[in-house]
Scaffold this active site. Structure first.
Site, short mmCIF file in Angstrom:
data_model
loop_
_atom_site.label_atom_id
_atom_site.label_comp_id
_atom_site.label_asym_id
_atom_site.label_seq_id
_atom_site.Cartn_x
_atom_site.Cartn_y
_atom_site.Cartn_z
N ARG A 164 0.83 -1.19 0.00
CA ARG A 164 0.00 0.00 0.00
C ARG A 164 0.87 1.25 0.00
O ARG A 164 2.04 1.20 0.41
CB ARG A 164 -0.91 0.02 1.23
CG ARG A 164 -1.86 -1.17 1.35
CD ARG A 164 -2.64 -1.08 2.64
NE ARG A 164 -3.61 -2.18 2.77
CZ ARG A 164 -3.36 -3.34 3.37
NH1 ARG A 164 -2.16 -3.55 3.91
NH2 ARG A 164 -4.27 -4.28 3.45
N LYS A 188 -2.20 -2.34 7.83
CA LYS A 188 -3.34 -1.80 8.56
C LYS A 188 -3.36 -2.38 9.96
O LYS A 188 -3.05 -3.55 10.17
CB LYS A 188 -4.64 -2.14 7.82
CG LYS A 188 -4.83 -1.35 6.53
CD LYS A 188 -6.19 -1.63 5.93
CE LYS A 188 -6.45 -0.75 4.70
NZ LYS A 188 -7.77 -1.02 4.09
N HIS A 267 -2.78 2.79 -5.64
CA HIS A 267 -3.52 1.54 -5.38
C HIS A 267 -3.77 0.77 -6.67
O HIS A 267 -3.98 -0.45 -6.63
CB HIS A 267 -4.83 1.85 -4.67
CG HIS A 267 -5.27 0.76 -3.74
ND1 HIS A 267 -4.66 0.53 -2.53
CD2 HIS A 267 -6.24 -0.19 -3.85
CE1 HIS A 267 -5.24 -0.50 -1.93
NE2 HIS A 267 -6.20 -0.95 -2.71
N ARG A 270 -1.14 -1.75 -6.90
CA ARG A 270 -1.40 -2.87 -5.99
C ARG A 270 -2.43 -3.82 -6.59
O ARG A 270 -2.28 -5.04 -6.52
CB ARG A 270 -1.89 -2.30 -4.65
CG ARG A 270 -2.21 -3.33 -3.59
CD ARG A 270 -2.46 -2.60 -2.27
NE ARG A 270 -3.24 -3.37 -1.31
CZ ARG A 270 -2.72 -4.26 -0.47
NH1 ARG A 270 -1.43 -4.53 -0.49
NH2 ARG A 270 -3.49 -4.90 0.39
N HIS A 293 -4.01 -9.05 3.35
CA HIS A 293 -5.45 -9.01 3.54
C HIS A 293 -5.83 -9.89 4.73
O HIS A 293 -5.38 -11.03 4.83
CB HIS A 293 -6.19 -9.52 2.31
CG HIS A 293 -6.19 -8.56 1.18
ND1 HIS A 293 -6.36 -8.95 -0.13
CD2 HIS A 293 -6.04 -7.20 1.14
CE1 HIS A 293 -6.31 -7.88 -0.93
NE2 HIS A 293 -6.13 -6.82 -0.17
N TYR A 302 -9.85 -9.90 -6.73
CA TYR A 302 -8.97 -10.01 -7.88
C TYR A 302 -9.44 -11.11 -8.84
O TYR A 302 -9.19 -11.03 -10.04
CB TYR A 302 -7.54 -10.26 -7.42
CG TYR A 302 -6.99 -9.09 -6.64
CD1 TYR A 302 -6.68 -7.89 -7.27
CD2 TYR A 302 -6.84 -9.15 -5.27
CE1 TYR A 302 -6.22 -6.80 -6.56
CE2 TYR A 302 -6.37 -8.07 -4.54
CZ TYR A 302 -6.07 -6.89 -5.19
OH TYR A 302 -5.63 -5.81 -4.49
#
Length: 322
Positions: A164, A188, A267, A270, A293, A302
Site C-alpha cells: 500500500r 493496517k 492503489h 497494488r 489481507h 482479484y
C-alpha cells in the site's frame, strides 16, 4: 460512563458525544487503528452525534435511538448532496459504534442492524495489462521523473511487492533485510508482514541508496542530515520522509506520461500486482498473504477482475458472442 476521565469538560458533553469519544479512544488504543482510520470514524460519528443532539436535545440517551432516526440521518446526508458511497461509509461507522455500545452494555441491541446499506453501483476498476505495467515501471526513471532513481524504487515496490501507499512511505532503511531478500512492512492496524524483495526492486534500491546518502550528506551546507526513511522528499523538508500525497502525484505524472489513463493512482499498482499474479497462476491464499489481507474475501476481488477481463475477451473474439 464508568472509567471515563476528563473532569468538568467531559461531564458537560452530551452522553452521545462522550460515548463517541470513548469509542474513538478504544480504536486508537486497544485496536491500534491508524490515525487516518480514527479521523474517518471521528468525522462520521460526530456528525451523527450532532444530528441526535440537534433533534432530541443534549439529554438524548443512546438507548432511545431507533433505526428510524438513523434512516432520517442518512436521508439528511442525501439531502446535503452526499453520494451513496459516502452515506454507506457513515452507516458503517454508526454500525461499528453501536456494536461497541452493545458490548459495553449501553444498548440492548444495535438499531443500525435494521438499516439497509445503500446499494452501490458495481464496477470493476480497470487494471493495466502486464505489458503496460512493465513499460511504465521500466520507464519510471526517465526524463519525466523528478528524482529518477527514487521514482523507479517507488514503482518497483508498489507493483513489484504489491504494498500500500502508506506502507511504502513508512519503510525505513532498517526494514530492508538484504540477507533474506525481504522487506518488513507495517500494514493496517500496525500489523507487520514480510514481502519478498525481487531482483528488479533490489537493483533499483542499490542504484538509489548511494544517491540518497549523498544528498543527505550535502544537506545544510555540508553539515549533513539524517533520516531513517527509505524514500526522501526532494527538498528534505521535515523529517525528510516522502508523503503518500507526493507518491500519488509522482505515480500519476509518470503513468500519464506513458499512456496510462488519468485515474491511475498508487492503489492501481497494488491491484495490478494481485491481478497479474493470479493470471500467472499464483495461489489465492499466497496472494492474500503478500497483500496483507485479513480476509480471503478481500483477495477474491482479484478473481472478479480476472473474470471480468476474460469476459471482455470472450465478447470481443468469440463468434457466438457477437
Amino acid at each position: 460512563m464508568s472509567g471515563e476521565k476528563g473532569g468538568t469538560q467531559s461531564e458537560n458533553k452530551p452522553d452521545v458525544v462522550r460515548y463517541v469519544d470513548g469509542f474513538l479512544s478504544m480504536l486508537a488504543g486497544e485496536r491500534n487503528a491508524s490515525p487516518h482510520t480514527v479521523r474517518a470514524y471521528e468525522r462520521e460519528l460526530h456528525g451523527f452525534a450532532d444530528f441526535v443532539v440537534g433533534k432530541f436535545g443534549a439529554n438524548a440517551a443512546v438507548g432511545s435511538i431507533e433505526h428510524q432516526h438513523i434512516r432520517a440521518y442518512l436521508g439528511e446526508l442525501y439531502g446535503n448532496g452526499l453520494s451513496k458511497a459516502s452515506v454507506a461509509r457513515a452507516l458503517a461507522a454508526i454500525r461499528s459504534w453501536f456494536k461497541w455500545l452493545a458490548r459495553q452494555g449501553l444498548v440492548e441491541q444495535s438499531p443500525a442492524a435494521l438499516v439497509a446499506t445503500p446499494k452501490l453501483p458495481k464496477h470493476l476498476p480497470r487494471v493495466p495489462t502486464i505489458e503496460e505495467m512493465n513499460r511504465v515501471v521500466e520507464s519510471a526513471a526517465d526524463n519525466f521523473a523528478a528524482w529518477p532513481e527514487r521514482d523507479r524504487v517507488i514503482f518497483e515496490l508498489l507493483y513489484g511487492c504489491g504494498i500500500r501507499n502508506a506502507e511504502l512511505v513508512g519503510i525505513d532503511l532498517g526494514d530492508i533485510h538484504w540477507a533474506n531478500e525481504a522487506i518488513l512492512v507495517s500494514g493496517k492496524g500496525r500489523k507487520e508482514r514480510y514481502v519478498p524483495l525481487g531482483d528488479a526492486a533490489a537493483q533499483a534500491l542499490r542504484r538509489y541508496l548511494p544517491l540518497r546518502e549523498k544528498i543527505l550528506a550535502e544537506a545544510r551546507n555540508g553539515a549533513g542530515k539524517s533520516s531513517p526513511a527509505l524514500l526522501l522528499n526532494l527538498r528534505l523538508r521535515g523529517d525528510c520522509r516522502l508523503t503518500t500525497r507526493s507518491v500519488g502525484r509522482i505515480v500519476k505524472h509518470i503513468a500519464l506520461a506513458h499512456g496510462l489513463p488519468a485515474d491511475v493512482h498508487p492503489h492501481t499498482l497494488r491491484h495490478a500486482f494481485g491481478t497479474h499474479m493470479l493470471e500467472e497462476g499464483a495461489d489465492l491464499r499466497a496472494i492474500q498473504e503478500l497483500l496483507g489481507h485479513e480476509r480471503l474475501s478481500t483477495t477474491q476481488r482479484y478473481t472478479q477482475l480476472t473474470v471480468g477481463q476474460v469476459a471482455a475477451v470472450y465478447d470481443r473474439t468469440h463468434p457466438r458472442a457477437k
